[in-house]
Design a protein around this motif. Sequence first.
Motif, short mmCIF file in Angstrom:
data_model
loop_
_atom_site.label_atom_id
_atom_site.label_comp_id
_atom_site.label_asym_id
_atom_site.label_seq_id
_atom_site.Cartn_x
_atom_site.Cartn_y
_atom_site.Cartn_z
N MET A 178 -15.84 23.70 67.51
CA MET A 178 -16.74 23.55 68.67
C MET A 178 -17.56 22.26 68.59
SD MET A 178 -18.18 27.42 69.16
CE MET A 178 -17.06 28.83 69.24
N SER A 179 -17.82 21.81 67.36
CA SER A 179 -18.63 20.59 67.17
C SER A 179 -17.80 19.32 67.22
CB SER A 179 -19.36 20.66 65.81
OG SER A 179 -20.17 21.80 65.70
N GLY A 180 -16.47 19.48 67.16
CA GLY A 180 -15.61 18.31 67.12
C GLY A 180 -15.66 17.58 65.79
N ILE A 181 -15.82 18.35 64.69
CA ILE A 181 -15.89 17.74 63.36
C ILE A 181 -14.88 18.39 62.43
CG2 ILE A 181 -18.31 17.08 63.57
CD1 ILE A 181 -19.07 19.58 61.98
N LYS A 182 -14.65 17.78 61.29
CA LYS A 182 -13.75 18.30 60.27
C LYS A 182 -14.56 18.60 59.02
CE LYS A 182 -9.98 19.00 57.78
NZ LYS A 182 -9.20 20.24 57.91
N THR A 240 -30.62 30.38 65.05
CA THR A 240 -29.36 31.12 65.05
C THR A 240 -28.23 30.21 65.56
OG1 THR A 240 -29.61 31.87 67.33
CG2 THR A 240 -30.60 33.24 65.60
N LEU A 241 -27.01 30.67 65.39
CA LEU A 241 -25.86 29.94 65.93
C LEU A 241 -26.02 29.71 67.44
CD1 LEU A 241 -22.77 31.61 64.20
CD2 LEU A 241 -23.41 29.21 64.06
N LYS A 242 -26.42 30.75 68.15
CA LYS A 242 -26.54 30.63 69.61
C LYS A 242 -27.57 29.57 69.99
CE LYS A 242 -25.07 35.24 71.11
NZ LYS A 242 -25.46 36.48 71.83
N GLU A 243 -28.66 29.51 69.24
CA GLU A 243 -29.69 28.52 69.53
C GLU A 243 -29.20 27.11 69.27
OE1 GLU A 243 -33.94 30.69 68.76
OE2 GLU A 243 -32.69 30.34 66.99
N LEU A 244 -28.22 26.98 68.39
CA LEU A 244 -27.66 25.66 68.09
C LEU A 244 -26.49 25.30 69.01
CD1 LEU A 244 -27.76 25.87 64.18
CD2 LEU A 244 -29.18 24.43 65.65
N GLY A 245 -26.19 26.20 69.96
CA GLY A 245 -25.16 25.90 70.94
C GLY A 245 -23.81 26.52 70.68
N TYR A 246 -23.74 27.45 69.69
CA TYR A 246 -22.47 28.12 69.37
C TYR A 246 -22.54 29.57 69.84
CZ TYR A 246 -22.41 24.09 66.25
OH TYR A 246 -22.48 22.81 65.73
N PRO A 247 -21.77 29.97 70.82
CA PRO A 247 -21.88 31.32 71.41
C PRO A 247 -21.23 32.39 70.54
CG PRO A 247 -20.10 30.13 72.47
CD PRO A 247 -20.72 29.16 71.50
N MET A 248 -21.77 32.57 69.33
CA MET A 248 -21.16 33.51 68.38
C MET A 248 -22.23 34.29 67.64
SD MET A 248 -18.12 31.28 66.57
CE MET A 248 -19.28 30.42 65.53
#
Length: 325
Positions: A178-182, A240-248
């Motif tokens: 989701m972040s476009g990183i490796k 949380t993940l959600k607060e950082l933009g990850y819907p999980m």
Amino acid sequence: MSRFGLKTIAFAAMLAITGAVLATAAGAQDYPIKPITLIVPWPAGGSTDISMRAIADSASKVLGQPIVIDNKAGGGGTVGPATMAAAAKPDGYTISQIPITVFRLPLMQEVSWDPAKDFTYIIHLTGYTFGVTTSAESQFKSWKDVVEFAKANPGKVTYATPGTGTSLHIGMEQIAAMSGIKLTQVPFKGGAETNAAVLGQHTMLQADSTGWRPLVDAGKLKLLMVWTGARSPNYPDVPTLKELGYPMVYDSPFGVAGPKGLDPKIVAKLHDAFKKAVEDPAVIATLAKYDMVPNYKNTEDYRKFVVEVTESERKVINSLGLAKK
């Protein structure tokens, strides 16, 4: 052979079968008459081990027999359940904690067990608070710092997990996608090893359950995020993940199972004892130390959950390109 001899043999066979049936029934009725082994498929001293010891101690008082913990770590929490499935008798004297990896790993690689056929599911108990930590001396002060560094240095950010195929591994890969990183996973056997890896800066990050809490509280590790639906009451400043933009939300719930073929009467006794255990205030207090809360499901609901979570994990594994060929 005479007709009398054949009748004698048939009668003897019938007696043997009847005796076996009665013995089995008596065994289920009298169960347990000796200590029960509970496999914890993680190293001693981690959050799973400590919580399961508390639960087992409480359940043993209900059953009237000791529940002995047998730590069989490895394979992202699958070695212990796989060993039970392959070798344990279905007599109720060997049971195991069942992490979600048991359902997920068969989707990723060839394994020796079938989660739909090789276990008798007993009760669903609780789940974890997961988080990502880094050394207090690390250059990373926030998750944003990690993403920015990873974008400039693909694959250079390493993270420790308790094993390939665990929720920590899959969750981190979803976050990376989701972040476009490796990111580069470094798998270990459990929390003691992942703690040591990130504390010694052998890996840049650690993704694990709250076995990291003493080190975070001591200021030796920094908690960058948690994977729960709401912020942890113990770490109200950590997003949380959600607060950082990850819907999980990832809590990797788990339960207890025995080998296939376990007598329903034994399953019922074990279920009732473990249910009382997760209602025990002393157990609830132990779970709370690791940000874990009871997540009870009865035997039937746990079986349904296994089917549901397997299909859910199949979709995630396929989306990440991690499905076995």
